[in-house]
Design a protein around this motif. Structure first.
Motif, PDB file in Angstrom:
ATOM      1  N   TRP A  13      11.079   3.576  49.622  1.00 42.45           N
ATOM      2  CA  TRP A  13      10.605   4.398  49.084  1.00 42.45           C
ATOM      3  C   TRP A  13       9.912   3.681  47.643  1.00 42.45           C
ATOM      4  N   ALA A  14      10.632   3.308  46.923  1.00 40.51           N
ATOM      5  CA  ALA A  14      11.334   2.713  45.587  1.00 40.51           C
ATOM      6  C   ALA A  14       9.767   1.778  45.852  1.00 40.51           C
ATOM      7  N   THR A  15      10.334   0.457  47.054  1.00 45.49           N
ATOM      8  CA  THR A  15       9.149  -0.662  47.220  1.00 45.49           C
ATOM      9  C   THR A  15       7.875  -0.178  47.679  1.00 45.49           C
ATOM     10  N   THR A  16       8.165   0.289  48.606  1.00 43.25           N
ATOM     11  CA  THR A  16       6.482   0.979  48.713  1.00 43.25           C
ATOM     12  C   THR A  16       5.862   1.348  47.719  1.00 43.25           C
ATOM     13  N   HIS A  17       6.672   1.482  46.859  1.00 44.15           N
ATOM     14  CA  HIS A  17       5.646   2.580  45.516  1.00 44.15           C
ATOM     15  C   HIS A  17       5.377   1.323  44.467  1.00 44.15           C
ATOM     16  N   GLY A  18       6.081   0.388  44.685  1.00 44.28           N
ATOM     17  CA  GLY A  18       6.218  -1.109  43.427  1.00 44.28           C
ATOM     18  C   GLY A  18       7.185  -0.700  42.209  1.00 44.28           C
ATOM     19  N   LEU A  19       7.715   0.472  42.735  1.00 42.70           N
ATOM     20  CA  LEU A  19       9.088   0.736  42.067  1.00 42.70           C
ATOM     21  C   LEU A  19      10.262  -0.953  41.586  1.00 42.70           C
ATOM     22  N   LEU A  20      10.547  -0.784  42.726  1.00 39.75           N
ATOM     23  CA  LEU A  20      11.685  -2.325  42.408  1.00 39.75           C
ATOM     24  C   LEU A  20      10.378  -3.607  43.466  1.00 39.75           C
ATOM     25  N   GLY A  21      11.034  -5.250  42.483  1.00 36.36           N
ATOM     26  CA  GLY A  21      11.200  -5.972  42.937  1.00 36.36           C
ATOM     27  C   GLY A  21      11.728  -6.122  44.348  1.00 36.36           C
ATOM     28  N   ALA A  22      10.757  -7.426  45.188  1.00 38.28           N
ATOM     29  CA  ALA A  22      10.913  -7.281  46.746  1.00 38.28           C
ATOM     30  C   ALA A  22      12.200  -7.134  47.386  1.00 38.28           C
ATOM     31  N   SER A  23      13.476  -7.755  46.588  1.00 33.86           N
ATOM     32  CA  SER A  23      14.286  -7.815  46.478  1.00 33.86           C
ATOM     33  C   SER A  23      15.851  -6.305  46.283  1.00 33.86           C
ATOM     34  N   GLY A  24      14.501  -5.473  45.439  1.00 33.97           N
ATOM     35  CA  GLY A  24      15.504  -4.180  45.478  1.00 33.97           C
ATOM     36  C   GLY A  24      16.237  -3.842  44.227  1.00 33.97           C
ATOM     37  N   SER A  52       0.036   6.756  53.974  1.00 34.99           N
ATOM     38  CA  SER A  52       1.251   5.408  53.820  1.00 34.99           C
ATOM     39  C   SER A  52       3.499   5.245  54.076  1.00 34.99           C
ATOM     40  N   THR A  53       3.489   6.639  53.791  1.00 35.07           N
ATOM     41  CA  THR A  53       4.923   6.765  53.627  1.00 35.07           C
ATOM     42  C   THR A  53       5.610   6.748  55.126  1.00 35.07           C
ATOM     43  N   VAL A  54       6.524   5.529  55.774  1.00 29.64           N
ATOM     44  CA  VAL A  54       7.216   5.714  56.909  1.00 29.64           C
ATOM     45  C   VAL A  54       8.544   6.890  56.208  1.00 29.64           C
ATOM     46  N   ALA A  55       8.467   7.989  56.909  1.00 29.81           N
ATOM     47  CA  ALA A  55       9.482   8.870  56.950  1.00 29.81           C
ATOM     48  C   ALA A  55       9.527   9.547  58.725  1.00 29.81           C
ATOM     49  N   PRO A  56      10.887   9.943  58.948  1.00 33.51           N
ATOM     50  CA  PRO A  56      11.586  10.341  60.044  1.00 33.51           C
ATOM     51  C   PRO A  56      10.841  11.994  60.309  1.00 33.51           C
ATOM     52  N   GLY A  57       9.653  11.966  61.097  1.00 33.01           N
ATOM     53  CA  GLY A  57       9.726  13.333  61.551  1.00 33.01           C
ATOM     54  C   GLY A  57       8.392  14.215  60.773  1.00 33.01           C
ATOM     55  N   ARG A  58       7.649  13.265  60.639  1.00 37.30           N
ATOM     56  CA  ARG A  58       6.452  13.472  60.295  1.00 37.30           C
ATOM     57  C   ARG A  58       5.314  14.512  60.451  1.00 37.30           C
ATOM     58  N   MET A  59       5.298  13.713  61.666  1.00 42.44           N
ATOM     59  CA  MET A  59       4.881  15.384  62.215  1.00 42.44           C
ATOM     60  C   MET A  59       4.550  16.433  62.440  1.00 42.44           C
ATOM     61  N   THR A  60       6.531  16.867  63.097  1.00 44.01           N
ATOM     62  CA  THR A  60       7.056  17.680  63.349  1.00 44.01           C
ATOM     63  C   THR A  60       6.752  18.696  62.054  1.00 44.01           C
ATOM     64  N   ALA A  61       6.389  17.586  60.793  1.00 43.30           N
ATOM     65  CA  ALA A  61       6.404  18.655  59.356  1.00 43.30           C
ATOM     66  C   ALA A  61       5.160  19.182  59.414  1.00 43.30           C
ATOM     67  N   ILE A  62       4.364  18.487  59.729  1.00 43.09           N
ATOM     68  CA  ILE A  62       2.439  18.617  59.409  1.00 43.09           C
ATOM     69  C   ILE A  62       2.660  20.048  60.142  1.00 43.09           C
ATOM     70  N   MET A  63       3.197  19.844  61.216  1.00 39.66           N
ATOM     71  CA  MET A  63       2.838  21.055  62.119  1.00 39.66           C
ATOM     72  C   MET A  63       3.363  22.036  62.065  1.00 39.66           C
ATOM     73  N   GLN A  64       4.822  22.239  61.298  1.00 37.46           N
ATOM     74  CA  GLN A  64       5.503  23.299  60.820  1.00 37.46           C
ATOM     75  C   GLN A  64       5.033  23.458  59.509  1.00 37.46           C
ATOM     76  N   THR A  65       4.064  23.196  58.753  1.00 36.80           N
ATOM     77  CA  THR A  65       3.799  23.291  57.164  1.00 36.80           C
ATOM     78  C   THR A  65       2.223  24.452  57.202  1.00 36.80           C
ATOM     79  N   ASN A  66       1.653  23.779  58.331  1.00 40.78           N
ATOM     80  CA  ASN A  66      -0.382  24.093  59.056  1.00 40.78           C
ATOM     81  C   ASN A  66      -0.171  25.228  58.128  1.00 40.78           C
ATOM     82  N   LYS A  67       0.884  26.172  58.239  1.00 37.38           N
ATOM     83  CA  LYS A  67       0.543  27.816  58.294  1.00 37.38           C
ATOM     84  C   LYS A  67       0.692  27.852  56.612  1.00 37.38           C
ATOM     85  N   TRP A  68       1.906  27.352  55.981  1.00 33.33           N
ATOM     86  CA  TRP A  68       1.779  27.503  54.826  1.00 33.33           C
ATOM     87  C   TRP A  68       1.129  27.003  53.854  1.00 33.33           C
ATOM     88  N   PHE A  69       0.485  25.691  54.458  1.00 33.43           N
ATOM     89  CA  PHE A  69      -0.638  25.167  53.588  1.00 33.43           C
ATOM     90  C   PHE A  69      -1.548  26.148  53.827  1.00 33.43           C
TER      91      PHE A  69
END
Length: 208
Positions: free
Chosen positions: A26-37, A175-192
């Motif tokens: 996350w930190a590297t993707t959003h430019g919070l760390l250098g490539a080496s972390g 842009s963020t790669v994180a486990p469970g993305r589609m499930t999270a979107i489906m389970q929060t559809n009503k909430w949104f």
């Protein structure tokens, strides 16, 4: 405000070895760390912030006292990394104590860990996104206990832990790669749907 119905029968057993949100990625993707972390230093701030969060939580404090201690202990870290690390650590505690099964999320209340989470997010949209992605990743590892992600999102909204913009940004992020993305979107559809109505009411109230 209209009330999002929640059930009280969401009970599950957390699996051993729950995966935490990948802070380094996350930190590297959003430019919070250098490539080496390394963040420009000899010690990766991701590892350091997790240690700092652990130390703060180990104090035994809760509520405003915990938030005050966290503000001092985490002030040198990027807010987004601190928010994700704190969320992951608190979710792990909630899971280990059985509190995560309660969809009304008392662990995120004002007398528990809510003020800590609110203080590390501190109104930041990106930090709020990081916290929500940490929730998504943790619940994916836990097997998606029924109703819990809706309960957490609702509690984070009610306690002002995440700003409204963070919820929208999390939902729209591609842009963020994180486990469970589609499930999270489906389970929060009503909430949104509920959120869109109530966020509009909040905006109208601020304008009056």
């Amino acid at each position: 405000d209209s009330e999002l119905p929640l059930t009280d029968d969401a009970v599950f057993e957390a699996e051993e070895g729950d995966e935490l949100f990948d802070l380094q990625s996350w930190a590297t993707t959003h430019g919070l760390l250098g490539a080496s972390g390394s963040g420009g230093g000899d010690v990766a701030p991701v590892a350091s912030v997790e240690d700092a969060v652990s130390s703060v939580l180990g104090s035994g404090k809760q509520g405003d006292a915990l938030a005050e201690a966290a503000t001092e202990a985490l002030k040198s870290f990027p807010r987004e990394i601190a928010a994700a690390a704190a969320t992951s650590a608190i979710l792990k505690i909630a899971s280990e104590t059985g509190a995560l099964a309660n969809v009304r999320c008392p662990w995120a209340g004002e007398d528990a860990y809510g003020p800590f989470l609110e203080s590390v997010v501190d109104g930041s949209t990106v930090a709020g996104m990081a916290a929500l992605f940490a929730v998504q990743t943790f619940l994916d590892a836990a097997g998606w206990p029924k109703g819990v992600i809706e309960g957490i999102f609702l509690k984070f909204y009610q306690e002002d832990i995440c700003p409204n913009e963070a919820f929208t940004a999390w939902k729209e992020d591609t842009s963020t790669v994180a486990p469970g993305r589609m499930t999270a979107i489906m389970q929060t559809n009503k909430w949104f749907g509920w959120f869109a109505e109530n966020a509009a009411d909040d905006s109208d109230a601020e304008e009056e």
